[in-house]
Design an enzyme around this catalytic site. Structure first.
Site, PDB file in Angstrom:
ATOM      1  N   ALA B 107       0.771  -1.244   0.000  1.00  0.00           N
ATOM      2  CA  ALA B 107       0.000   0.000   0.000  1.00  0.00           C
ATOM      3  C   ALA B 107       0.805   1.299   0.000  1.00  0.00           C
ATOM      4  CB  ALA B 107      -0.946   0.011   1.195  1.00  0.00           C
ATOM      5  N   ALA B 108       2.050   1.282   0.494  1.00  0.00           N
ATOM      6  CA  ALA B 108       2.784   2.549   0.611  1.00  0.00           C
ATOM      7  C   ALA B 108       3.092   3.110  -0.785  1.00  0.00           C
ATOM      8  CB  ALA B 108       4.089   2.330   1.379  1.00  0.00           C
ATOM      9  N   CYS B 230       3.268  -1.085 -12.661  1.00  0.00           N
ATOM     10  CA  CYS B 230       3.563   0.039 -13.549  1.00  0.00           C
ATOM     11  C   CYS B 230       4.709  -0.358 -14.480  1.00  0.00           C
ATOM     12  CB  CYS B 230       3.855   1.305 -12.762  1.00  0.00           C
ATOM     13  SG  CYS B 230       5.136   1.138 -11.511  1.00  0.00           S
TER      14      CYS B 230
END
Lengths: 168, 302
Positions: B107-108, B230
């Site tokens: 999550a960070a 990504c």
């Protein structure tokens, strides 16, 4: 009342002072009373939320599922510092819930708001109580809370933490 | 740009792709509806004379015409959060409902986790986990700044994540926005390809498979898992999903997204993937003038 606060974990606050088992821990009732007495935030605002202590006096507000106690990094946000003479709400709490406040809210002009957001202290007129106030300013047709200020001796001291300060 | 040459056979209009990868990316922000409606946030920006362009596919995503998107009143109040446009895609594909239990496994620094909170109207539970303790402080900072009170932060390795710390035994939905080689961030980080190697892809792919497997296990039957990266590398995308399709009870499902993208691959480097991987999305920089992204949506079947 022999138990001590364990700074490594979150413990849910007891409902009332009578249910307290940890020395010095505030209750949910006292937290709601404080927000109502000081800022006139209706207690019902927090019907869906629970309050927790991790770190002595540091109170967190959360609305998700969790058992008590629980050892995790964070839950919701820190909202209030207790275990000291004058309780102190956090900037993040003021920004999230301050719109519900109807007392001890000081409205700043744009330049004053700018100084406040930059963390500066400033001399201001204020007829109300001294102590911690919610500072706000008008933006997009509404009064929007900026954070917490400490008002003493004709001066409003910005309590916006360094990491949240901005030059606007 | 040389490592990207390997994608010449799979990318439509490869020259436009390369040209887009060379162009720096503008500033985008997401409107944080926990603190302000789209109307109020845009009104605040207009008062400050900050010009913006609303994304067609998502009215909560704005392209800002300013060099300092963090120095606006809208940002100070947490009405907006700096977040790349494609980075706002995975939470929309996961599509959580208010009241659900949602896990963000990696999550960070918290852009997507707080977006999940906002999509859930700050109701229910978002467990935002990250294995990197150093990045937890940024995650906490963003969660508090954006006012997400339904978000709990844990610091653990997602590959063997234990639900024992909570009272429930499965999540309704899980997002795995996996650590990756970040090829798709080249427009933001010109150094993104500096340490590129096939060995690196292989090692990070192993971690991704472990996290996605655990995510499927930790999600209830009928629940949803979204896998995103990504990067363009099929070793980190389709190959990871293929591995988990074979190892766990789940299937790839279709989703609707109002962005231009290419379908997922069904073969790469001599390896064949399940034909349902066509339902995944490969978002290339020249498609929508964004960063690069891969997204696949899975349904847990047992």
């Amino acid at each position: 009342m022999s138990e001590q606060n364990d700074g490594q974990r979150f413990d849910r606050l007891p409902e009332t002072p009578d249910e307290r088992t940890v020395e010095g821990r505030v209750s949910r009732e006292e937290v709601l009373e404080y927000f109502e007495d000081r800022f006139a935030i209706p207690p019902a605002t927090f019907d869906e939320h629970t309050f927790w202590e991790k770190g002595a006096g540091k109170i967190w507000i959360y609305c998700g599922d969790a058992p008590t106690p629980i050892e995790i990094e964070a839950m919701g946000m820190t909202c209030l510092r207790t275990r000291q003479e004058h309780w102190k709400p956090t900037t993040d709490f003021a920004q999230r819930f301050g719109r519900h406040a109807e007392a001890c809210v000081i409205e700043l002009e744009r330049e004053e708001a700018r100084a406040f957001a930059a963390g500066e202290d400033q001399e201001l007129e204020w007829d109300g109580d001294w102590g911690y106030l919610i500072a706000g300013h008008r933006i997009a047709d509404g009064l929007e809370p900026l954070g917490i200020g400490l008002y003493v001796h004709g001066e409003l001291r910005s309590m916006v933490p360094k990491g949240r300060q901005r030059e606007l | 740009m040389e490592p990207l040459e390997r994608y010449r056979p799979i990318v439509d209009d490869f020259e436009a792709f390369l040209a887009a990868c060379r162009r720096p990316l503008g500033n985008a922000v997401r409107i944080n509806t926990i603190k302000a409606s789209v109307e109020r946030a845009t009104a605040a920006l207009e008062e400050e004379s900050v010009a913006y362009d609303q994304a067609d596919w998502n009215p909560r995503v704005l392209r800002l015409e300013t060099d300092s998107p963090g120095s606006t009143w809208a940002s100070f109040h947490g009405f907006t959060h700096g977040q790349e446009e494609v980075s706002a895609v995975p939470p929309v594909v996961l599509d959580p409902e208010p009241g659900e239990r949602v896990w963000d496994a990696c999550a960070a620094p918290g852009g997507k986790a707080t977006q999940l909170s906002a999509l859930m109207n700050d109701e229910g539970t978002v467990v935002a986990n990250d294995s990197n303790l150093g990045r937890i402080s940024a995650l906490r900072f963003n969660a508090e700044r954006l006012g997400a009170t339904n978000l709990a932060v844990t610091n653990a390795d997602a590959r063997n994540y234990s639900l024992q710390r909570f009272e429930f035994d499965a999540f309704d939905r899980t997002l795995v926005d996996a650590p990756c080689s970040c090829e798709g961030t080249i427009r933001k980080n010109p150094d993104a390809l500096e340490d590129w190697s096939e060995d690196h892809l292989a090692s990070v792919s192993g971690i991704q498979k472990g996290i996605l497997r655990r995510a499927v296990q930790a999600t209830r039957e009928g629940g949803t898992v979204v896998y995103s990266t990504c990067t363009f590398a099929p070793e980190e995308n389709e190959e990871v999903v293929q591995h988990v399709l074979e190892a766990e009870d789940c299937r790839v499902v279709d989703f609707h997204l109002d962005l231009e993208y290419a379908p997922g691959l069904t073969e790469w480097d001599g390896e064949e993937f399940d034909e349902t991987l066509e339902h995944a999305a490969r978002i290339y920089p020249h498609h929508n003038d964004t960063g690069g992204f891969f997204v696949a949506k899975l349904e847990v079947t047992a």
